[in-house]
Structure formats: structure tokens, C-alpha cells
Design an enzyme around this catalytic site. Structure first.
Site, PDB file in Angstrom:
ATOM      1  N   CYS A 164      77.511  76.111  55.740  1.00  0.00           N
ATOM      2  CA  CYS A 164      78.365  76.557  56.877  1.00  0.00           C
ATOM      3  C   CYS A 164      77.277  77.175  58.046  1.00  0.00           C
ATOM      4  O   CYS A 164      76.912  77.927  57.943  1.00  0.00           O
ATOM      5  CB  CYS A 164      79.217  77.383  56.599  1.00  0.00           C
ATOM      6  SG  CYS A 164      80.302  78.500  57.947  1.00  0.00           S
TER       7      CYS A 164
ATOM      8  N   CYS B 276      78.723  79.948  59.853  1.00  0.00           N
ATOM      9  CA  CYS B 276      78.566  81.388  59.077  1.00  0.00           C
ATOM     10  C   CYS B 276      76.971  81.972  58.996  1.00  0.00           C
ATOM     11  O   CYS B 276      76.814  83.019  59.163  1.00  0.00           O
ATOM     12  CB  CYS B 276      79.045  81.324  57.601  1.00  0.00           C
ATOM     13  SG  CYS B 276      80.430  80.195  57.326  1.00  0.00           S
ATOM     14  N   ASP B 277      76.304  80.918  58.872  1.00  0.00           N
ATOM     15  CA  ASP B 277      74.716  81.204  58.597  1.00  0.00           C
ATOM     16  C   ASP B 277      73.767  81.084  59.525  1.00  0.00           C
ATOM     17  O   ASP B 277      72.637  81.529  59.657  1.00  0.00           O
ATOM     18  CB  ASP B 277      74.378  80.739  57.251  1.00  0.00           C
ATOM     19  CG  ASP B 277      74.929  81.004  56.175  1.00  0.00           C
ATOM     20  OD1 ASP B 277      75.898  82.172  55.940  1.00  0.00           O
ATOM     21  OD2 ASP B 277      75.474  80.077  55.163  1.00  0.00           O
TER      22      ASP B 277
END
Ligand code: NAP
Length: 324
Positions: A141, A144-145
Site C-alpha cells: 500500500c 499507507c507506507d
């Protein structure tokens, strides 16, 4: 909801999954006066909550983030007076009078019908030992990261919409983004292909597959293999973003509903599965297109069909007669 003396909860309908399909089904069920529960295990919106921008949903002309869309689903539910039950359903058993659901805490629910809207999860990077690098340089993701890889070099694996969107997202943060894909043609929509081609920070390497992750415990590189020449090349990256598509979350109904070869649930036009008490909606369905707009349509049809079926066939006394 009726709570029996033994603690078992009885309802007309359970919707399993809190993505766009599940929330839409719940909105329609609520407005249709159906006695229902919406189970969600995790954040509202499911996969869409991890998307950087939602820009192809009609009526939302300014792209919004997946997280904002997720918050809007929760707000919509609040406005109508319901909220998702944060619970993972682990067992689904069907008998002639209804369906028994058991969650991770052994809470038992007895329902007349189920709408399965459990979506899909990322396909794992097909390299032995790759799982040990998750959180140590391997991510599924970018939104997200991605922030952890500011000014670093990363590689994105995959030629679908997700792969190209992730490459474009990371290109704004990272020093350099490699994009590898196993064929010469991308599966992604043209508009994303044009944007990638125009982005000087993205280097596309075709046709390549990931071959070996390099690094003691954290990712220090990815060895890739050209599928035509067999040539190996090491990309010195600290981040690998895998976007190899999804696998459906259909385990709960395996052996109960017909699935296709990919594990997707087969439905008819009214979203009924091969089991008359179970409908399915969204990314778990064997559908030619997996998009928010499709899941929303599925969810609306499924909820309306459930309401009609419940009006005709579901009664609480029959639900009480369950085989245990
Ligand atoms: P996808 O469309 O299935 O693409 C997966 C990619 O991974 C493909 O390029 C595929 O290659 C490659 N791949 C799969 N298995 C592989 C393997 N073992 N080794 C190497 N490569 C492999 O998945 P997605 O991009 O996650 O999209 C999933 C669904 O969500 C799609 O319906 C997509 O349209 C939708 N989506 C839409 C949007 C949007 O509308 N903005 C954004 C994201 C996702 P091949 O092409 O050779 O098969």
C-alpha cells in the site's frame, strides 16, 4: 434485533464487509426497513480506504482520498442511524431455516439472509520468503507506507491500475521509482499509462518479473528477471511496492456457494449466489469489472433483493429452529 435467552442474536439480514458494497447494502437495507447488522473487520471502505485518489466515481468531480471516502461512508451511516459492528465473522453455517454466524469472540448470530461483501486482499509477492520483508521494505500500500520512502529509490511491481497509480503516487515522494511488469502491454487504463509515460521520475522496465529480494532483514534491493532474455538485474531500492492484483475473500462460503476458478463468488443478475439465502456484492463477486461504482451497484441490488426475499420467506419463529 432480538436477543434470545442464550445470548444468541436474531436478525433478518447480516451484511458481511464494510467496503462500498457493504455500506451501500446497509444504506438500502436501513431505508427499506430491514432488520440488519453490518459486520466490518477494520476500517470503513476496505481497499478503497488505501487508495490515494478516487477520481472516477460519478458526482465527485474533485478527486478525494480513499481515507476521506471512508470517512464519508461512516458519516452517511451515522446520518441514517447505524454503525458497523467491528467484528470478524469466522463461521457461516446454513440450514433449512436460516444462517448461523459465529464471530471471532464466539458471539452467535442467527439471520435469515446474508449479503457477502467481503471484498478482496492483495495477492502476495510470489517470491519465497517475501513475507518476512513485510514492514521491512515490502509494502502492499503506497498511500499507507509511501511516506517512509521519501527521497529513497523504490520499485513498484505490477501493470494494473493499482501498480500505475502507486508508481505515480510514489513519484512525488521518492527520488526514483522503477516500475516493472511481466508484459510489454499494461493492463491499466490509458489515462494512467499516459501519466506514467510523462513522468520523468518513473523508469519503466519491461518485461520483467521480481526474482529475489536482497537484504539481510530489511530490503536492500530487488533482483528482477527479464522474461524474454532471462537476464537478471539488481535494482538498488529500499522499498518494494507489490501491486499484483487481488484474491477474493470468499473462504467463508467455500463449499456453500459456487465459486469460479479464481475463487470469486458466482451470482446471477440479482446478486443471488447458488445458495438462496446468500447474496454477494462488490469485489468478492465474479464480475467483469471491480470498481467502487460496480460494488455500489451490487450492494444496492443485493439489499433490495434481500428485502423482497425476507418479506416473502423470513420469519423469526423459523429462525429459532436452528440445528446445533
Ligand atoms: P489487476 O488489474 O489484476 O493487475 C494486476 C497486475 O499484476 C497485472 O498487470 C498482472 O499482469 C500482474 N500480475 C499478476 N500476477 C502476477 C505474477 N504472479 N507475476 C507478475 N505479475 C503478475 O489488479 P489491480 O491493479 O490491483 O486492480 C484490481 C481491480 O481494481 C481492477 O479491476 C482495477 O481496474 C481496479 N482498480 C481501479 C482503480 C481505478 O479505477 N482508479 C484503481 C485501482 C484498482 P498481467 O497484466 O500480465 O496479467
Amino acid at each position: 434485533m432480538i436477543e434470545e435467552k442464550d445470548g444468541m442474536k436474531m436478525l433478518e439480514l447480516a451484511i458481511i464487509g464494510g467496503g462500498p458494497a457493504g455500506y451501500t447494502a446497509a444504506i438500502y437495507a436501513k431505508r427499506g426497513g430491514v432488520d440488519f447488522i453490518l459486520f466490518n473487520d477494520g476500517i470503513a471502505g476496505g481497499q478503497i480506504s488505501t487508495t490515494s485518489h478516487l477520481e472516477n466515481y460519478p458526482g465527485i468531480p474533485e478527486p478525494i482520498s480513499g481515507m476521506e471516502f471512508s470517512q464519508r461512508l461512516v458519516k452517511h451511516a451515522e446520518n441514517l442511524g447505524f454503525e458497523a459492528e467491528q467484528s470478524l465473522i469466522e463461521k457461516l453455517e446454513v440450514d433449512e431455516n436460516g444462517i448461523t454466524l459465529t464471530d471471532e469472540d464466539d458471539e452467535v448470530y442467527r439471520v435469515g439472509m446474508v449479503i457477502l461483501a467481503t471484498g478482496a486482499v492483495s495477492r502476495p509477492l510470489p517470491i519465497e520468503g517475501a513475507a518476512s520483508y513485510v514492514g521491512r521494505g515490502l509494502s502492499y500500500c503506497a498511500t499507507c507506507d509511501g511516506n517512509f520512502y521519501r527521497n529513497r529509490d523504490v520499485v513498484v511491481v505490477g501493470g494494473g491500475d493499482t501498480g500505475l497509480e502507486e508508481a505515480l503516487y510514489l513519484s512525488r515522494l521518492c527520488r526514483k521509482v522503477y516500475l516493472i511488469h511481466r508484459r510489454h502491454e499494461f493492463r491499466a487504463v490509458k489515462i494512467l499509462q499516459w501519466r506514467v509515460a510523462a513522468d520523468p521520475n518513473i523508469e519503466v522496465l519491461l518485461p520483467n518479473v521480481p526474482h529475489r529480494v536482497i537484504g539481510e532483514s530489511n530490503v536492500e534491493g530487488l533482483e528482477i528477471k527479464n522474461v524474454e532474455t532471462g537476464e537478471l538485474r539488481t535494482l538498488e531500492v529500499t522499498g518494494i511496492f507489490s501491486a499484483l492484483g487481488v484474491v477474493p475473500n470468499s473462504e467463508l462460503v467455500k463449499g456453500i456457494c459456487d465459486l469460479n476458478n479464481g475463487g470469486y463468488v458466482i451470482t446471477d443478475q440479482r446478486m443471488f449466489t447458488s445458495n438462496k439465502r446468500i447474496l454477494a456484492a462488490g469485489d468478492v463477486v465474479a464480475s467483469p469489472l471491480r470498481q467502487v461504482s460496480v460494488g455500489v451497484g451490487h450492494g444496492a441490488i443485493a439489499a433490495e433483493q434481500a428485502r423482497l426475499w425476507i418479506d416473502e420467506h423470513c420469519n423469526i419463529d423459523a429462525l429459532r429452529k436452528h440445528k446445533s
